[in-house]
Each structure stands twice: as structure tokens, then as C-alpha cells.
Design a protein around this motif. Structure first.
Motif, short mmCIF file in Angstrom:
data_model
loop_
_atom_site.label_atom_id
_atom_site.label_comp_id
_atom_site.label_asym_id
_atom_site.label_seq_id
_atom_site.Cartn_x
_atom_site.Cartn_y
_atom_site.Cartn_z
N ALA A 120 -14.32 -4.10 3.53
CA ALA A 120 -14.94 -4.32 4.56
C ALA A 120 -14.55 -3.28 5.56
CB ALA A 120 -14.91 -5.70 5.08
N GLU A 121 -13.27 -3.12 5.64
CA GLU A 121 -12.78 -2.17 6.65
C GLU A 121 -13.40 -0.88 6.50
OE1 GLU A 121 -10.59 -0.77 10.03
OE2 GLU A 121 -10.69 -2.76 9.24
N ALA A 122 -13.26 -0.38 5.23
CA ALA A 122 -13.78 0.97 4.89
C ALA A 122 -15.27 1.11 5.30
CB ALA A 122 -13.46 1.24 3.51
N THR A 123 -16.05 0.07 4.61
CA THR A 123 -17.62 -0.03 4.87
C THR A 123 -18.14 0.10 6.05
OG1 THR A 123 -17.66 -0.98 2.55
CG2 THR A 123 -19.65 -0.83 3.78
N VAL A 145 -8.31 0.63 -0.88
CA VAL A 145 -9.69 1.16 -1.51
C VAL A 145 -9.82 2.81 -1.57
CG1 VAL A 145 -10.82 -1.02 -1.04
CG2 VAL A 145 -10.93 0.98 0.53
N ALA A 146 -10.22 3.32 -2.46
CA ALA A 146 -10.75 4.48 -2.28
C ALA A 146 -12.24 4.78 -2.12
CB ALA A 146 -10.16 5.27 -3.57
N ASP A 147 -12.75 5.29 -1.33
CA ASP A 147 -14.09 5.54 -1.09
C ASP A 147 -14.86 4.05 -1.19
OD1 ASP A 147 -14.07 8.15 -0.54
OD2 ASP A 147 -14.25 8.57 -2.62
N GLY A 148 -14.33 3.14 -0.49
CA GLY A 148 -14.63 1.78 -0.71
C GLY A 148 -14.35 1.11 -1.87
N VAL A 149 -14.10 1.23 -2.87
CA VAL A 149 -13.81 0.86 -4.19
C VAL A 149 -12.27 0.39 -4.48
CG1 VAL A 149 -13.96 0.64 -6.52
CG2 VAL A 149 -15.77 1.74 -5.13
N PRO A 150 -12.05 -0.85 -4.76
CA PRO A 150 -10.48 -1.25 -4.74
C PRO A 150 -9.83 -0.53 -6.02
CG PRO A 150 -11.88 -3.17 -4.64
CD PRO A 150 -12.90 -2.15 -4.58
N LEU A 151 -8.68 0.12 -5.81
CA LEU A 151 -7.96 0.90 -6.67
C LEU A 151 -7.85 -0.11 -8.15
CD1 LEU A 151 -5.24 2.66 -4.96
CD2 LEU A 151 -7.62 3.60 -5.72
N ASP A 152 -8.10 0.32 -9.29
CA ASP A 152 -7.94 -0.31 -10.35
C ASP A 152 -6.69 0.02 -11.38
OD1 ASP A 152 -8.78 -1.98 -12.50
OD2 ASP A 152 -10.16 -0.68 -13.28
N GLY A 153 -5.70 -0.77 -10.89
CA GLY A 153 -4.53 -0.32 -11.33
C GLY A 153 -4.24 -1.39 -12.53
N GLU A 154 -2.92 -1.45 -13.10
CA GLU A 154 -2.72 -2.59 -14.54
C GLU A 154 -2.73 -3.94 -13.43
OE1 GLU A 154 -1.67 -3.76 -17.92
OE2 GLU A 154 -2.24 -2.00 -17.40
N ARG A 155 -2.17 -3.90 -12.60
CA ARG A 155 -2.24 -5.32 -11.73
C ARG A 155 -2.61 -4.76 -10.26
NH1 ARG A 155 0.92 -9.64 -13.01
NH2 ARG A 155 0.55 -10.14 -15.29
N HIS A 156 -2.78 -5.66 -9.18
CA HIS A 156 -3.14 -5.36 -7.90
C HIS A 156 -1.87 -5.00 -7.39
CE1 HIS A 156 -1.76 -9.42 -6.83
NE2 HIS A 156 -2.45 -9.97 -7.95
N ALA A 157 -1.85 -4.48 -6.01
CA ALA A 157 -0.70 -4.11 -5.21
C ALA A 157 -0.17 -5.39 -4.85
CB ALA A 157 -1.24 -3.06 -4.05
N GLU A 158 1.25 -5.33 -4.94
CA GLU A 158 2.15 -6.19 -4.15
C GLU A 158 2.84 -5.74 -2.96
OE1 GLU A 158 2.11 -9.42 -4.21
OE2 GLU A 158 1.22 -10.28 -5.80
N MET A 159 2.45 -5.21 -1.77
CA MET A 159 2.78 -4.59 -0.72
C MET A 159 4.01 -5.25 -0.14
SD MET A 159 -0.19 -2.38 0.81
CE MET A 159 -1.08 -1.50 -0.31
N GLY A 160 3.85 -6.72 -0.22
CA GLY A 160 4.80 -7.46 0.65
C GLY A 160 6.08 -7.49 -0.11
#
Length: 297
Positions: A120-123, A145-160
């Protein structure tokens, strides 16, 4: 697709689920806030909201669900659509998508709540390249997200859940993360703040050292994201960020940590910034997940 298509949008948080409807033009005004209690109770209330909405407006064409994590977002996995092992009591292995969509055979987009908010932020901001959204509240999480699409890693990010240097005035606090103790979430989330000082950050006096402690931790996060991702924007949202003056403290500390190296100091003001969508970012992102699922399917 026609603007008459109806989308079910869910922001599934650790404290509450927010449900709404949308179409190809945006969110529709109807929404419900449902307490996150036990999966069977919460998901039943979510299903009831959408069943009533379908009675009034017609069938829902696609769903978008942005959820607290960790989640299984791998569509090739038998556990796709579920919560993984989480410190949230009762929610480990909860089948979120199945519990909301039920037997309906409709496209469903499923990702983390923070990845949805980053979309939403990017769009809405028309920002290309890398955009990061971080929420600091009951927990700490971030989506990219990169150009509005979530990065597709092995898992999602866990920044906390990485460790940051501790403030000298805070070394006696062990942290409250049940897995890592004093990781970022363990020292700077809303519950960690209450554990130390008995109230929210916004209720502490302006000169209380707690403001410095939390700002330093979140500045380390910001500088780490700048160094690793070089994002166009880092949007900081969530309840803790509603504390007056906290963003300015984070920026000042980030400039100190940066020491003139990664970016010109004045650029940090636009990179470490609160999101203009705080409040509706998760729902707007869920709407975008639903639209994207409808297009792919």
C-alpha cells in the motif's frame, strides 16, 4: 476486471482482526474490528462478517489476507495459509485462510500484514524500487516490496528478531521475546516497554531515558535496512510510533550512527519516516493482495 468486483479484505493482527470490503476502485466503508482471542472464535466472527456482507452485496470474488506472523506463504506447501510457530497463545498452526474463506472456491492472496502495508505504501505513494514498512506495536515486523510486489524469499522477513546494541542504561533488562530474549522485539515492542516502565512510551515524561532507549534500537534497525536494501522509503508505523517526538529521535540517532557514510544526512529524513497510511495501510494492502490474486488466478 470490472469495478463491480467485490473483495474481502482482512488485516489479521495479534490484538485484533480488521475486516472490510473493497472493489477495484478502493475500500468500501463497511468494516469490523474483531478481537484476536482463540482461532475458532475469531475466525468464526470473521466468516460471519463476510457472510453478512455477501448477503447484502453479492458473492465475494477474491480475498486478501495480511496476517501477523510467522506464516506459511509458500503456495506449494501443505500448510500454506497457516500461522507457524508463534508466541501468540493458541495460534500456532492455525489455518487462517481455510478458517476465513471456508469452502468458497475463490482466489485468495495471503502474506504478512507488513508486506501488505508495504504494498500500500509503495502503490499509494507511487514509489518504485525498494520500499520497507515496519510496524512497532504488540510485536515488531517489517515487509519489503520491490516495485510494489512483496519480495519472494524462502520465508518472509522477520525484522523484529535480530539483536541490536543495547543502550548503556538498559543492560539490566533481559528482554521479553520467548525465543531470543533481548532481540529488537524483545526490547522495543509495546509490551517490552510496559514490562520495564509500567506504561506505554507515550505516557513516559519527555525526559525519560526510555525514549532514548527505544529510539536507539529503532535507529539501528533503520540504518541496517539502509545498508542492506538501500530502500527508497522506510515507513515506520504501529502504536509505539504514535509517541510524540519519537520519529525525530530516531532520525537524530540514525544520523549519528550513519556518520555521513551511507547517505547524505538530509536523506535520512525521507527514508526513516512515518507512513501517511498508518491506520488503513494493512487493509489497503489486503485489498491489493486480493486484486493481485484475482489477476493471477
Amino acid at each position: 476486471m470490472s469495478g463491480n468486483r467485490l473483495y474481502g479484505c482482512v488485516e489479521a493482527g495479534g490484538t485484533k482482526f480488521v475486516c472490510s470490503l473493497g472493489n477495484d476502485e478502493g475500500l468500501i466503508g463497511e468494516r469490523a474490528r474483531i478481537a484476536t482471542t482463540r482461532p475458532e472464535q475469531t475466525l468464526a466472527e470473521v466468516r460471519a462478517f463476510f457472510a453478512a456482507a455477501a448477503d447484502r452485496h453479492g458473492p465475494i470474488d477474491a480475498y486478501g489476507i495480511g496476517s501477523f506472523g510467522p506464516i506459511d506463504r509458500d503456495r506449494g506447501s501443505p500448510g500454506w495459509g497457516s500461522i507457524l510457530k508463534t508466541p501468540k497463545p493458541h495460534w500456532s498452526d492455525a489455518a487462517l485462510v481455510a478458517g476465513i474463506v471456508g469452502d468458497a472456491d475463490v482466489p485468495t492472496g495471503f502474506d504478512t500484514d507488513v508486506a501488505a502495508a508495504a504494498m500500500a505504501e509503495a502503490t499509494v505513494g507511487a514509489i518504485g524500487g525498494i520500499v520497507v514498512y515496519v510496524t512497532v506495536g504488540t510485536g515488531i515486523g517489517g515487509g519489503v516490496v520491490a516495485d510494489g510486489v512483496p519480495l519472494d524469499g524462502e520465508r518472509h522477513a522477520e525484522m523484529g528478531h535480530f539483536r541490536v546494541p543495547r543502550h548503556p542504561a538498559d543492560t539490566g533488562f533481559a528482554g521479553r521475546c520467548p525465543y531470543h530474549g533481548d532481540c529488537l522485539e524483545g526490547i522495543a515492542s509495546g509490551p517490552a516497554i510496559v514490562d520495564r516502565w509500567g506504561c506505554s512510551l507515550s505516557d513516559l515524561p519527555d525526559d525519560h531515558v526510555g525514549h532514548e532507549i527505544v529510539a536507539q534500537a529503532l535507529a539501528h534497525l533503520s540504518i541496517t535496512l539502509i545498508a542492506t536494501l538501500s530502500p527508497r522509503r522506510i515507513a515506520l508505523g504501529g502504536g509505539v510510533l504514535h509517541t510524540p517526538g519519537l520519529i525525530d529521535r530516531i532520525r537524530r540517532e540514525a544520523r549519528r550512527l550513519n556518520n555521513g557514510y551511507l547517505l547524505p544526512d538530509e536523506m535520512i529524513d525521507s527514508v526513516v519516516a512515518p507512513t501517511a497510511l498508518d491506520g488503513d495501510a494493512g487493509l489497503l494492502g489486503a485489498l491489493m493482495l486480493a486484486r493481485r490474486a484475482a489477476q493471477i488466478d
